[in-house]
Scaffold this motif. Structure first.
Motif, PDB file in Angstrom:
ATOM      1  N   CYS A 149       0.806  -1.225   0.000  1.00 26.51           N
ATOM      2  CA  CYS A 149       0.000   0.000   0.000  1.00 26.51           C
ATOM      3  C   CYS A 149       0.838   1.273   0.000  1.00 26.51           C
ATOM      4  O   CYS A 149       0.353   2.329  -0.407  1.00 26.51           O
ATOM      5  CB  CYS A 149      -0.944   0.001   1.200  1.00 26.51           C
TER       6      CYS A 149
ATOM      7  N   GLN B 167     -12.096   0.864 -10.244  1.00 25.46           N
ATOM      8  CA  GLN B 167     -12.115   0.532  -8.811  1.00 25.46           C
ATOM      9  C   GLN B 167     -11.458  -0.821  -8.503  1.00 25.46           C
ATOM     10  O   GLN B 167     -11.762  -1.441  -7.483  1.00 25.46           O
ATOM     11  CB  GLN B 167     -13.543   0.567  -8.256  1.00 25.46           C
TER      12      GLN B 167
ATOM     13  N   ASP C 159      -8.606  -1.384  -7.426  1.00 32.09           N
ATOM     14  CA  ASP C 159      -7.858  -1.312  -6.156  1.00 32.09           C
ATOM     15  C   ASP C 159      -8.753  -1.659  -4.965  1.00 32.09           C
ATOM     16  O   ASP C 159      -8.269  -2.179  -3.958  1.00 32.09           O
ATOM     17  CB  ASP C 159      -7.201   0.056  -5.969  1.00 32.09           C
ATOM     18  N   LYS C 160     -10.053  -1.417  -5.089  1.00 32.09           N
ATOM     19  CA  LYS C 160     -10.973  -1.779  -3.997  1.00 32.09           C
ATOM     20  C   LYS C 160     -11.073  -3.299  -3.865  1.00 32.09           C
ATOM     21  O   LYS C 160     -11.169  -3.826  -2.753  1.00 32.09           O
ATOM     22  CB  LYS C 160     -12.374  -1.196  -4.220  1.00 32.09           C
TER      23      LYS C 160
ATOM     24  N   HIS D 275      -7.953  -4.305  -2.021  1.00 32.28           N
ATOM     25  CA  HIS D 275      -8.095  -4.014  -0.586  1.00 32.28           C
ATOM     26  C   HIS D 275      -9.004  -5.046   0.086  1.00 32.28           C
ATOM     27  O   HIS D 275      -8.697  -5.551   1.166  1.00 32.28           O
ATOM     28  CB  HIS D 275      -8.654  -2.602  -0.372  1.00 32.28           C
TER      29      HIS D 275
ATOM     30  N   GLY E 263      -6.194  -0.346   8.534  1.00 32.78           N
ATOM     31  CA  GLY E 263      -6.573   0.345   7.301  1.00 32.78           C
ATOM     32  C   GLY E 263      -6.484   1.852   7.441  1.00 32.78           C
ATOM     33  O   GLY E 263      -6.003   2.543   6.540  1.00 32.78           O
TER      34      GLY E 263
ATOM     35  N   GLU F 149      -3.989   4.316   5.376  1.00 35.22           N
ATOM     36  CA  GLU F 149      -4.511   5.434   4.576  1.00 35.22           C
ATOM     37  C   GLU F 149      -3.837   6.752   4.981  1.00 35.22           C
ATOM     38  O   GLU F 149      -3.512   7.579   4.122  1.00 35.22           O
ATOM     39  CB  GLU F 149      -6.026   5.533   4.700  1.00 35.22           C
TER      40      GLU F 149
ATOM     41  N   GLN G 123      -0.430   6.687   3.480  1.00 31.15           N
ATOM     42  CA  GLN G 123      -0.510   6.973   2.048  1.00 31.15           C
ATOM     43  C   GLN G 123      -0.670   8.467   1.808  1.00 31.15           C
ATOM     44  O   GLN G 123      -0.059   9.024   0.903  1.00 31.15           O
ATOM     45  CB  GLN G 123      -1.676   6.231   1.402  1.00 31.15           C
TER      46      GLN G 123
ATOM     47  N   ARG H 101       0.586   8.155  -4.213  1.00 33.51           N
ATOM     48  CA  ARG H 101      -0.520   7.464  -3.545  1.00 33.51           C
ATOM     49  C   ARG H 101      -1.425   8.504  -2.911  1.00 33.51           C
ATOM     50  O   ARG H 101      -1.004   9.611  -2.603  1.00 33.51           O
ATOM     51  CB  ARG H 101      -0.009   6.527  -2.448  1.00 33.51           C
TER      52      ARG H 101
ATOM     53  N   SER I 106      -8.033   7.165   0.708  1.00 31.32           N
ATOM     54  CA  SER I 106      -9.368   6.997   0.145  1.00 31.32           C
ATOM     55  C   SER I 106     -10.289   6.360   1.164  1.00 31.32           C
ATOM     56  O   SER I 106      -9.965   5.320   1.744  1.00 31.32           O
ATOM     57  CB  SER I 106      -9.274   6.115  -1.106  1.00 31.32           C
TER      58      SER I 106
ATOM     59  N   ASP J 152     -11.233   2.876   0.036  1.00 33.58           N
ATOM     60  CA  ASP J 152     -10.306   1.801   0.401  1.00 33.58           C
ATOM     61  C   ASP J 152     -10.609   1.287   1.802  1.00 33.58           C
ATOM     62  O   ASP J 152     -10.590   0.081   2.051  1.00 33.58           O
ATOM     63  CB  ASP J 152      -8.854   2.298   0.348  1.00 33.58           C
TER      64      ASP J 152
ATOM     65  N   ASP K  97     -11.632  -2.387   2.933  1.00 28.85           N
ATOM     66  CA  ASP K  97     -10.889  -3.108   3.975  1.00 28.85           C
ATOM     67  C   ASP K  97     -11.848  -3.757   4.970  1.00 28.85           C
ATOM     68  O   ASP K  97     -11.738  -4.941   5.289  1.00 28.85           O
ATOM     69  CB  ASP K  97      -9.953  -2.158   4.736  1.00 28.85           C
TER      70      ASP K  97
END
Length: 141
Positions: free
Chosen positions: A25, A42, A44-45, A48, A88, A92, A95, A102, A105, A108, A112
């Motif tokens: 991440c 999406q 990346d979701k 996650h 998570g 985040e 990030q 990055r 979000s 995300d 998670d």
């Protein structure tokens, strides 16, 4: 010292997975392999969701062994969700603050938690229908 070592050993698999999640991440996207799957909106979701699904599966057994007998399953579920929310959320924030290319979000974080909840809900059915997974998800004694 032996109690701490025993506890770390019990949570070794989730801790190793946590390191892997954190590295993936925080790593710049340019260092990740390129594939046409990343073009899916999406996507990346989904990643996650999958990472936290696995983390929840790895957390169930060690957490069960830490609690005294008779603790309700909802306590286990709440702890897995709180651990996932904390991990998570921290990732985040990292990030947002540290990671090059990055961004943080809320989506995300929702993915998670959805992955962690699904992992917890499917833990027993997965072990029932795929007993060979018991070795992967169990913790050393």
């Amino acid at each position: 010292m032996t109690r701490l070592f025993s506890l770390l050993l019990r949570f070794l698999k989730p801790l190793v997975w946590l390191v892997i999640i954190t590295i993936l991440c925080i790593m710049p996207p340019s260092n990740l392999p390129t594939t046409s799957l990343f073009e899916i909106p999406q996507f990346d979701k989904i990643i996650h969701f999958g990472m936290y699904f696995v983390m929840a599966l790895l957390l169930v057994h060690p957490l069960e062994k830490v609690y005294p007998p008779g603790v309700p399953l909802r306590v286990l579920a709440i702890d897995i969700l709180l651990i996932s929310l904390a991990v998570g959320g921290i990732i985040e924030i990292l990030q947002f603050a540290l990671a090059y290319q990055r961004s943080a979000s809320w989506g995300d974080l929702v993915a998670d938690l959805a992955g962690a909840a699904t992992g917890w809900l499917l833990y027993l059915p997965l072990l029932r229908y795929l007993p060979s997974l018991r070795f992967i998800f169990s913790a050393p004694r």
